[in-house]
Design a protein around this motif. Structure first.
Motif, mmCIF file in Angstrom:
data_model
loop_
_atom_site.group_PDB
_atom_site.id
_atom_site.type_symbol
_atom_site.label_atom_id
_atom_site.label_comp_id
_atom_site.label_asym_id
_atom_site.label_seq_id
_atom_site.Cartn_x
_atom_site.Cartn_y
_atom_site.Cartn_z
ATOM 1 N N GLY A 59 0.791 -1.217 0.000
ATOM 2 C CA GLY A 59 0.000 0.000 0.000
ATOM 3 C C GLY A 59 0.819 1.260 0.000
ATOM 4 N N ILE A 60 2.059 1.188 -0.486
ATOM 5 C CA ILE A 60 2.930 2.357 -0.397
ATOM 6 C C ILE A 60 2.484 3.479 -1.299
ATOM 7 C CG2 ILE A 60 4.703 2.004 -2.159
ATOM 8 C CD1 ILE A 60 6.732 2.225 0.160
ATOM 9 N N GLY A 61 1.709 3.167 -2.327
ATOM 10 C CA GLY A 61 1.247 4.219 -3.224
ATOM 11 C C GLY A 61 -0.256 4.307 -3.217
ATOM 12 N N GLN A 68 -3.576 8.924 8.022
ATOM 13 C CA GLN A 68 -3.173 9.099 6.627
ATOM 14 C C GLN A 68 -1.720 9.582 6.501
ATOM 15 O OE1 GLN A 68 -5.794 8.632 3.830
ATOM 16 N NE2 GLN A 68 -6.471 7.470 5.616
ATOM 17 N N TRP A 69 -0.929 9.362 7.530
ATOM 18 C CA TRP A 69 0.514 9.575 7.495
ATOM 19 C C TRP A 69 1.192 8.256 7.835
ATOM 20 C CZ3 TRP A 69 2.974 14.187 6.285
ATOM 21 C CH2 TRP A 69 2.182 15.350 6.263
ATOM 22 N N TRP A 70 2.267 7.934 7.101
ATOM 23 C CA TRP A 70 3.087 6.773 7.426
ATOM 24 C C TRP A 70 4.026 7.150 8.564
ATOM 25 C CZ3 TRP A 70 2.177 2.163 5.072
ATOM 26 C CH2 TRP A 70 1.433 2.192 3.883
ATOM 27 N N THR A 71 4.304 6.194 9.460
ATOM 28 C CA THR A 71 5.255 6.442 10.539
ATOM 29 C C THR A 71 6.434 5.491 10.395
ATOM 30 O OG1 THR A 71 4.173 4.923 12.100
ATOM 31 C CG2 THR A 71 3.392 7.204 12.053
ATOM 32 N N TYR A 72 7.626 6.002 10.737
ATOM 33 C CA TYR A 72 8.872 5.277 10.495
ATOM 34 C C TYR A 72 9.705 5.211 11.774
ATOM 35 C CZ TYR A 72 7.544 7.159 5.881
ATOM 36 O OH TYR A 72 6.851 7.528 4.753
ATOM 37 N N PRO A 73 10.764 4.420 11.764
ATOM 38 C CA PRO A 73 11.652 4.384 12.932
ATOM 39 C C PRO A 73 12.248 5.759 13.242
ATOM 40 C CG PRO A 73 12.073 2.518 11.469
ATOM 41 C CD PRO A 73 11.137 3.427 10.729
ATOM 42 N N ASP A 74 12.711 5.927 14.462
ATOM 43 C CA ASP A 74 13.352 7.157 14.948
ATOM 44 C C ASP A 74 12.376 8.331 14.944
ATOM 45 O OD1 ASP A 74 15.467 8.548 16.054
ATOM 46 O OD2 ASP A 74 16.342 9.104 14.124
ATOM 47 N N ALA A 75 11.111 8.044 15.174
ATOM 48 C CA ALA A 75 10.056 9.069 15.314
ATOM 49 C C ALA A 75 9.830 9.874 14.044
ATOM 50 C CB ALA A 75 10.365 10.005 16.476
ATOM 51 N N GLY A 121 5.856 10.531 7.384
ATOM 52 C CA GLY A 121 5.829 11.136 6.060
ATOM 53 C C GLY A 121 4.636 10.734 5.228
ATOM 54 N N ALA A 122 4.627 11.262 4.019
ATOM 55 C CA ALA A 122 3.594 10.981 3.026
ATOM 56 C C ALA A 122 4.267 10.303 1.841
ATOM 57 C CB ALA A 122 2.926 12.277 2.593
ATOM 58 N N GLN A 123 3.585 9.359 1.214
ATOM 59 C CA GLN A 123 4.170 8.596 0.113
ATOM 60 C C GLN A 123 3.165 8.374 -1.002
ATOM 61 O OE1 GLN A 123 7.233 5.755 2.697
ATOM 62 N NE2 GLN A 123 5.542 4.855 1.603
ATOM 63 N N GLY A 124 3.661 8.344 -2.225
ATOM 64 C CA GLY A 124 2.833 8.031 -3.377
ATOM 65 C C GLY A 124 3.611 7.203 -4.384
ATOM 66 N N ILE A 125 2.898 6.499 -5.236
ATOM 67 C CA ILE A 125 3.566 5.661 -6.226
ATOM 68 C C ILE A 125 4.462 6.474 -7.151
ATOM 69 C CG2 ILE A 125 1.936 3.733 -6.230
ATOM 70 C CD1 ILE A 125 0.594 4.993 -8.680
ATOM 71 N N PHE A 126 5.386 5.776 -7.787
ATOM 72 C CA PHE A 126 6.366 6.351 -8.715
ATOM 73 C C PHE A 126 7.338 7.314 -8.024
ATOM 74 C CE2 PHE A 126 2.951 5.068 -11.670
ATOM 75 C CZ PHE A 126 3.697 4.247 -12.505
ATOM 76 N N SER A 156 7.267 11.694 -2.353
ATOM 77 C CA SER A 156 7.377 11.560 -0.900
ATOM 78 C C SER A 156 7.675 12.886 -0.216
ATOM 79 C CB SER A 156 8.470 10.551 -0.519
ATOM 80 O OG SER A 156 9.752 11.042 -0.867
ATOM 81 N N ILE A 157 7.208 12.966 1.026
ATOM 82 C CA ILE A 157 7.617 14.012 1.958
ATOM 83 C C ILE A 157 8.040 13.281 3.225
ATOM 84 C CG2 ILE A 157 6.979 16.071 3.265
ATOM 85 C CD1 ILE A 157 4.635 16.468 1.334
ATOM 86 N N LEU A 158 9.307 13.367 3.579
ATOM 87 C CA LEU A 158 9.817 12.755 4.807
ATOM 88 C C LEU A 158 10.075 13.858 5.826
ATOM 89 C CD1 LEU A 158 10.970 10.274 6.364
ATOM 90 C CD2 LEU A 158 13.216 10.936 5.461
#
Length: 391
Positions: free
Chosen positions: A3-5, A331-338, A341-346, A349-351
């Motif tokens: 579901g990354i995009g 509707q935001w992805w969360t990653y390690p180290d707090a 971001g936002a992600q879309g296909i191709f 991204s905003i990290l």
């Protein structure tokens, strides 16, 4: 990551075909566009060749109808900061190998790196695909601040009564935001019988929104709140909910709440479906610096834009996506180290790295919609940029 995009690309033309209705704000695409051809083009987005991606991702308004997100008179300054101590050849190599058209690194509100390629420039804008989901989520926070929505704990059916008696009975706005509604959904982009590929194929009852018409037919799979399943259709539904609550198009509300008061530099463009509704889960075209400004807005907490504490809640992990250290918020992805971001296909991204006050935005035309190899390469490069920023 699953579901990354966004799967809206596979059915985009079906969402847009027959756009005879007049959008609520100034349309960009020609009203004389051939809708039969539009259907062909939209369905083929996943299979465009590289030249077509390079030419069209920065110019989606030349193919699809949509609404303008109008900028204001004031521009939020992004002054130049100390240049990032990273070898230019390293940056150029990454951008060339990953078909990256735009890259910007902002730290403490200052631009430390900005680079364009593939015919893109600071004066243009680029499609977002699912990065738009995080913008749609932000409008929920704005609607709560403005009193249009009382709380994310309210039932979805309060704002979309047409869903009463469906799988969405008892589902809260929060569960819609975290994609934990429990409603059954298939986001397989390669399956022509999937929900994401077929949600706009069925006839729509007169006067009913096409997203509502489809989503209310879906059965319940699990109790609400128990299972995360990526569902572009539900973000489209969030967009409908915001429009119903505010009685404004997403584009006009985004202009009112973010673009004008925060000082975005350029107008944005938001594609619409066949009813003229902005597509909440996809297809917002934005300038690279304005993607970065969105990150700056979030880092600052969005005072005056969203309800107090909204971004802290929205960017916190609330759903388990099946990968250690990763999660999903509103509707935001969360990653390690707090990070989040936002992600879309191709490769869109905003990290955001709140600990180091860093925003990294990328616009790309990857050779395929998504893939673990491409995601890993991007993550490794983002880490190089962050490491350089804190030297």
């Amino acid at each position: 990551m699953r579901g990354i995009g966004t799967g809206i690309a596979t059915a985009l033309a079906l969402a847009l075909a027959g756009c005879a209705t007049t959008p609520q704000s100034r349309p960009v695409a020609s009203p004389s566009v051939d809708t039969a051809k539009l259907q062909q083009v939209g369905a083929a987005i996943l299979f465009w060749d590289q030249a077509k991606r390079d030419a069209t991702f920065p110019a989606m308004e030349t193919v699809f109808p949509g609404n303008v997100v109008k900028r204001g008179r004031r521009v939020h300054s992004l002054p130049a900061g100390t240049p990032l101590p990273i070898d230019a050849a390293t940056v150029d190599a990454f951008m060339a190998q990953n078909n990256t058209a735009g890259l910007i690194v902002v730290q403490d509100g200052k631009v430390r790196l900005e680079r364009y390629a593939r015919g893109y420039s600071a004066s243009g804008r680029y499609t977002s695909f699912s990065v738009a989901k995080s913008f749609t989520s932000t409008l929920v926070g704005a609607a709560i601040k403005d009193g249009y929505i009382k709380s994310v704990e309210e039932p979805v059916t309060k704002y979309i009564p047409e869903l009463a008696g469906s799988g969405y009975d008892g589902v809260s706005i929060a569960q819609l935001l975290t994609m934990t509604s429990g409603v059954k959904w298939n986001e397989d982009y390669t399956d022509p019988k999937s929900d994401v590929a077929g949600m706009y194929l069925r006839p729509v009852p007169a006067g009913m929104d096409p997203t509502i018409a489809y989503m209310r037919t879906l059965p319940r799979d699990t109790p609400p709140g128990q299972k995360w399943v990526y569902k572009t259709g539900e973000t489209n539904l969030i967009g409908v909910l915001v429009s119903k609550a505010t009685k404004k198009s997403l584009a006009s509300y985004l202009s009112e709440k973010v673009w004008q008061p925060f000082g975005m530099e350029q107008d944005a463009f938001w594609m619409v479906d066949q009813s003229g509704q902005d597509i909440g889960g996809c297809c917002l075209s934005v300038a690279l610096r304005d993607y970065a400004r969105m990150g700056v807005l979030v880092l600052g907490g969005g005072k005056g834009v969203v309800a107090p504490g909204w971004f802290a809640a929205a960017t916190a992990p609330k759903a388990d996506v099946g990968r250690p250290g990763f999660g999903y918020g509103y509707q935001w992805w969360t990653y390690p180290d707090a990070r989040y971001g936002a992600q879309g296909i191709f490769g869109q991204s905003i990290l955001i790295d709140p600990k180091r006050r860093i925003v990294i935005a990328m616009s790309s035309a990857w050779p395929k919609a998504t893939g673990p190899d491409l995601s890993a390469a991007r993550a490794a490069f983002q880490q190089k940029l962050i490491d350089a920023a804190v030297r």
